[in-house]
Scaffold this active site. Sequence first.
Site, PDB file in Angstrom:
ATOM      1  N   GLU A 100       6.680   6.854 -17.858  1.00  0.00           N
ATOM      2  CA  GLU A 100       7.573   8.178 -17.848  1.00  0.00           C
ATOM      3  C   GLU A 100       8.184   8.262 -16.723  1.00  0.00           C
ATOM      4  OE1 GLU A 100       3.757   8.282 -20.291  1.00  0.00           O
ATOM      5  OE2 GLU A 100       4.270   7.723 -18.250  1.00  0.00           O
TER       6      GLU A 100
ATOM      7  N   ALA B 168       0.807  -1.354   0.091  1.00  0.00           N
ATOM      8  CA  ALA B 168       0.289  -0.023   0.027  1.00  0.00           C
ATOM      9  C   ALA B 168       1.056   1.197   0.060  1.00  0.00           C
ATOM     10  CB  ALA B 168      -0.880  -0.029   1.140  1.00  0.00           C
ATOM     11  N   LEU B 169       1.045   1.790  -1.163  1.00  0.00           N
ATOM     12  CA  LEU B 169       1.896   2.932  -1.165  1.00  0.00           C
ATOM     13  C   LEU B 169       0.873   4.018  -1.919  1.00  0.00           C
ATOM     14  CD1 LEU B 169       4.852   4.413  -1.095  1.00  0.00           C
ATOM     15  CD2 LEU B 169       5.075   3.183  -3.622  1.00  0.00           C
TER      16      LEU B 169
ATOM     17  N   GLY C 111      -8.025  -9.160 -36.887  1.00  0.00           N
ATOM     18  CA  GLY C 111      -8.997  -8.732 -37.519  1.00  0.00           C
ATOM     19  C   GLY C 111     -10.333  -8.279 -36.395  1.00  0.00           C
ATOM     20  N   GLY C 112     -11.591  -8.260 -36.836  1.00  0.00           N
ATOM     21  CA  GLY C 112     -12.703  -8.129 -35.981  1.00  0.00           C
ATOM     22  C   GLY C 112     -12.769  -9.158 -35.144  1.00  0.00           C
TER      23      GLY C 112
ATOM     24  N   ILE D  62      -5.131  -0.487  -4.613  1.00  0.00           N
ATOM     25  CA  ILE D  62      -4.152  -1.203  -4.022  1.00  0.00           C
ATOM     26  C   ILE D  62      -4.288  -2.637  -4.255  1.00  0.00           C
ATOM     27  CG2 ILE D  62      -3.359  -1.950  -1.702  1.00  0.00           C
ATOM     28  CD1 ILE D  62      -2.633   0.886  -2.313  1.00  0.00           C
TER      29      ILE D  62
ATOM     30  N   GLU E  28       3.891  -0.288 -10.336  1.00  0.00           N
ATOM     31  CA  GLU E  28       4.978  -0.117 -10.149  1.00  0.00           C
ATOM     32  C   GLU E  28       6.095   0.882 -10.908  1.00  0.00           C
ATOM     33  OE1 GLU E  28       6.962  -3.854  -9.115  1.00  0.00           O
ATOM     34  OE2 GLU E  28       5.130  -4.883  -8.811  1.00  0.00           O
TER      35      GLU E  28
END
Length: 395
Positions: free
Chosen positions: A376, A134-135, A348-349, A167, A372
């Site tokens: 960028e 949990a960051l 394709g489709g 999270i 993570e």
Amino acid sequence: MLTGPSREHLDWPFLGEEHRALARDLDAFIAGGGLGEIDHHDADAACKALVRRLGDAGVLRHCVPAAHGGASEAIDSRALCVIRETLAWHDGLADFAFAMQGLGTGAISLSGSDEMKARVLPKVAAGELISAFALTEPEAGSDVAAMSTSARRDGDAYVLDGEKIFISNGGIADVYTVFARTGEAPGTRGISAFVVFADTPGFEVVERIETLAPHPLAHIRFDGCRVPASQLLGEPGEGFKIAMRTLDIFRPSVAAAALGFARRALDEAVAHARSRRMFGATLADLPTAQSTLGEMATAIDAASLLVMRTAWRRDVQKLNATKEAAMAKMTATENAQWVIDQALQMFGGRGVRSGEITERLYREIRALRIYEGATEVQKLIIGRELMKAAEGKAR
């Protein structure tokens, strides 16, 4: 029908015989139905079942050190990469279930007390506990220094207040590694890491989050959440350093998961090209298709070399691999996105039809370019590491 990934790249010198044996064992486990039937419409139940199956099979032992039930003395990045690439080739939820057991407790393996390691790691390796990392916060994603979740010392405990979002395993995890501001210094130097168990008063799941590819995700909150000081990881103010060390271990494996998705897309595209009749021949007979497949294969191998180089540098050379991990993660996830897009175009489709493998891969790969450390951010890390190296040479 495809049964498993190609193993040609396992002969590269970055890997040892133990990694090739691991791949063979994992292939046999999956071929024997070890992953079970995976219900993507109930990601919570699927992940819980996968964690137990991977634990029972001994696969999760690669997420923790040998001293606490692990497969090797220290967490082996190459083993993580072999496992994640294999699982991702077969199913994104299987990869997710494995990866979070390691990422969620990596900080405990690195900086936890002996008591905390003994309490958590063996059960994580056995699949008896589910973990989370949990960051990220609503206003602090790539900019970790903007973190506002706080932890104030109160006697023999810390009191946590704040929120975390996106999270992984949020809502199903038993134990969370949580990062909070303790204020020893400005910016990232004032962040600490804590172990928080899901049944701790003051911890709550605010919202479950639905994404392109169904995975257990949540928005969580700490409201006067009292955590014993013994559950602090490392020293006060070391949280950011611990988080970055954890990510350095597991970031190459994110790249490996992307490679698993990309290899599956290429394998599917080759099989489709060989069987698809058009213009009086097969798709595989057309120079344009052959050219595209050639580019796809080259993009995968180029990224794979970066991934293996990074893991080898960490495991064997015992060197810092921050720059190399960023290069591998950026290149593998971006290349995989392109490869999967090309495969879908070739179908394709049919490629965008719900339930098709190319459609599922297209949804699975997108998040890997963000979590993570977004692409960028990886570019910034590489540039920063280049400047540090140049300054060192100038001294």
